[in-house]
Design a protein around this motif. Structure first.
Motif, mmCIF file in Angstrom:
data_model
loop_
_atom_site.group_PDB
_atom_site.id
_atom_site.type_symbol
_atom_site.label_atom_id
_atom_site.label_comp_id
_atom_site.label_asym_id
_atom_site.label_seq_id
_atom_site.Cartn_x
_atom_site.Cartn_y
_atom_site.Cartn_z
ATOM 1 N N GLU A 151 0.958 -1.184 -0.168
ATOM 2 C CA GLU A 151 0.036 -0.015 0.087
ATOM 3 C C GLU A 151 0.856 1.376 0.029
ATOM 4 O OE1 GLU A 151 -3.570 0.876 2.124
ATOM 5 O OE2 GLU A 151 -4.001 -1.308 2.466
ATOM 6 N N HIS A 152 2.167 1.235 0.613
ATOM 7 C CA HIS A 152 2.842 2.436 0.786
ATOM 8 C C HIS A 152 3.341 2.837 -0.716
ATOM 9 C CE1 HIS A 152 5.855 -0.835 1.434
ATOM 10 N NE2 HIS A 152 6.649 0.063 1.075
ATOM 11 N N ASN A 153 3.260 1.945 -1.410
ATOM 12 C CA ASN A 153 3.870 2.200 -2.752
ATOM 13 C C ASN A 153 2.907 2.822 -3.896
ATOM 14 O OD1 ASN A 153 6.169 1.186 -1.875
ATOM 15 N ND2 ASN A 153 6.209 -0.553 -3.411
ATOM 16 N N LEU A 154 1.522 2.853 -3.338
ATOM 17 C CA LEU A 154 0.499 3.266 -4.106
ATOM 18 C C LEU A 154 -0.002 4.810 -3.930
ATOM 19 C CD1 LEU A 154 -1.493 -0.153 -4.095
ATOM 20 C CD2 LEU A 154 -0.346 0.894 -6.047
ATOM 21 N N VAL A 155 -0.319 5.614 -4.596
ATOM 22 C CA VAL A 155 -0.680 6.907 -4.474
ATOM 23 C C VAL A 155 -2.009 6.893 -5.468
ATOM 24 C CG1 VAL A 155 -0.370 9.293 -4.707
ATOM 25 C CG2 VAL A 155 1.201 7.748 -3.938
ATOM 26 N N ILE A 156 -3.166 6.762 -4.948
ATOM 27 C CA ILE A 156 -4.555 6.846 -5.693
ATOM 28 C C ILE A 156 -5.355 7.993 -5.250
ATOM 29 C CG2 ILE A 156 -6.364 5.600 -6.471
ATOM 30 C CD1 ILE A 156 -4.833 2.710 -5.811
ATOM 31 N N LYS A 157 -5.788 8.750 -6.357
ATOM 32 C CA LYS A 157 -6.445 9.941 -5.932
ATOM 33 C C LYS A 157 -7.326 10.314 -7.170
ATOM 34 C CE LYS A 157 -3.357 12.752 -2.989
ATOM 35 N NZ LYS A 157 -2.723 14.005 -2.846
ATOM 36 N N TYR A 158 -8.575 10.955 -7.010
ATOM 37 C CA TYR A 158 -9.211 11.354 -8.155
ATOM 38 C C TYR A 158 -8.512 12.460 -8.497
ATOM 39 C CZ TYR A 158 -13.277 8.935 -5.970
ATOM 40 O OH TYR A 158 -14.281 8.120 -5.391
ATOM 41 N N ASN A 159 -8.663 12.601 -10.109
ATOM 42 C CA ASN A 159 -7.990 13.515 -10.721
ATOM 43 C C ASN A 159 -6.553 13.588 -10.770
ATOM 44 O OD1 ASN A 159 -10.823 14.919 -11.406
ATOM 45 N ND2 ASN A 159 -10.786 15.633 -9.342
ATOM 46 N N ALA A 160 -6.210 12.728 -10.481
ATOM 47 C CA ALA A 160 -4.584 12.244 -10.400
ATOM 48 C C ALA A 160 -3.872 12.726 -11.776
ATOM 49 C CB ALA A 160 -4.209 10.825 -10.062
ATOM 50 N N ASP A 161 -4.626 12.623 -12.855
ATOM 51 C CA ASP A 161 -4.171 12.960 -14.318
ATOM 52 C C ASP A 161 -3.789 14.550 -14.321
ATOM 53 O OD1 ASP A 161 -6.807 13.385 -14.063
ATOM 54 O OD2 ASP A 161 -7.312 12.269 -15.932
ATOM 55 N N SER A 162 -4.493 15.235 -13.353
ATOM 56 C CA SER A 162 -4.274 16.798 -13.190
ATOM 57 C C SER A 162 -3.185 17.011 -12.091
ATOM 58 C CB SER A 162 -5.591 17.448 -12.815
ATOM 59 O OG SER A 162 -6.532 17.287 -13.940
ATOM 60 N N GLU A 163 -3.045 16.134 -11.324
ATOM 61 C CA GLU A 163 -1.889 16.293 -10.115
ATOM 62 C C GLU A 163 -0.386 15.964 -10.350
ATOM 63 O OE1 GLU A 163 -1.719 15.803 -5.395
ATOM 64 O OE2 GLU A 163 -3.798 15.505 -6.325
#
Length: 209
Positions: free
Chosen positions: A126-138
């Motif tokens: 899990e610590h290798n994952l960064v999952i967010k809404y609108n990650a394509d903008s961030e």
């Protein structure tokens, strides 16, 4: 060498054609180049801008890999389940060649729940994952993945247009797309094979027969 990856999709919402998901794997020190190229969410770029940036993403990546889901698969299975399976397939594919320090991903459902499921299903900490809404903008690396996915989807739609004629953008909000499906339905008495029959717009057409 710090290695990162970005995952994004194109074609989740249209009623015509396949959905594409892409992973871009790159050394983190390439991020300034992506910024210089003007990489961002593909929806915020013109077709010409995407096509200009595309070869630079490919030439500066360690690996670029893609997966796709057909209308038939989308009609027969939950879309989130399909995207999860595609993401796992891509992560496992590239992880055979590189140890990826961080994977950034555009969320298609609750980010915290998705992180937990992907960690368990894809055997990724899990610590290798960064999952967010609108990650394509961030995140630039996710923006790069969104550009590649959009290019693949656009090229695929161009092929469909050579086969079927003017089908519009493939989105239910595009009157050209709706008119084409309606004409095909009147002529052949069935929904075209490239159309997602489970979409509400298509179900409404069928109910009016």
């Amino acid at each position: 060498m710090n290695i990162i990856a970005g995952i994004d999709e194109a074609g989740r919402g249209p009623l015509i054609g396949d959905m594409f998901m892409v992973i871009v794997v790159m050394e983190e020190n390439k991020l300034p180049l992506l910024r210089e190229l003007g990489v961002k969410d593909s929806k915020k770029l013109s077709k010409n801008q995407r096509e200009r940036i595309f070869p630079y993403i490919l030439s500066n990546s360690l690996i670029v890999s893609a997966a796709r889901a057909t209308p038939q698969q989308i009609d027969n299975e939950n879309l989130n389940v399909i995207e999860l399976r595609m993401a796992c397939k891509l992560i496992k594919t590239v992880s055979r060649f590189y140890t990826i320090n961080t994977i950034y991903m555009d969320a298609f459902s609750n980010p915290n729940e998705l992180k937990n499921v992907i960690s368990r299903t894809c055997n990724t900490p899990e610590h290798n994952l960064v999952i967010k809404y609108n990650a394509d903008s961030e995140f630039l690396i996710v923006g790069a993945a969104s550009i590649v996915a959009k290019i693949l989807r656009d090229n695929y739609i161009a092929i469909l247009k050579r086969i079927y004629g003017e089908i519009g953008s493939g989105y239910p909000s595009d009157y050209r797309t709706i008119q084409w499906v309606e004409r095909y339905l009147r002529k052949y008495g069935e929904i075209p094979p490239i159309v997602r029959k489970s979409w509400r717009t298509v179900r409404r057409m069928l109910s009016q027969l």
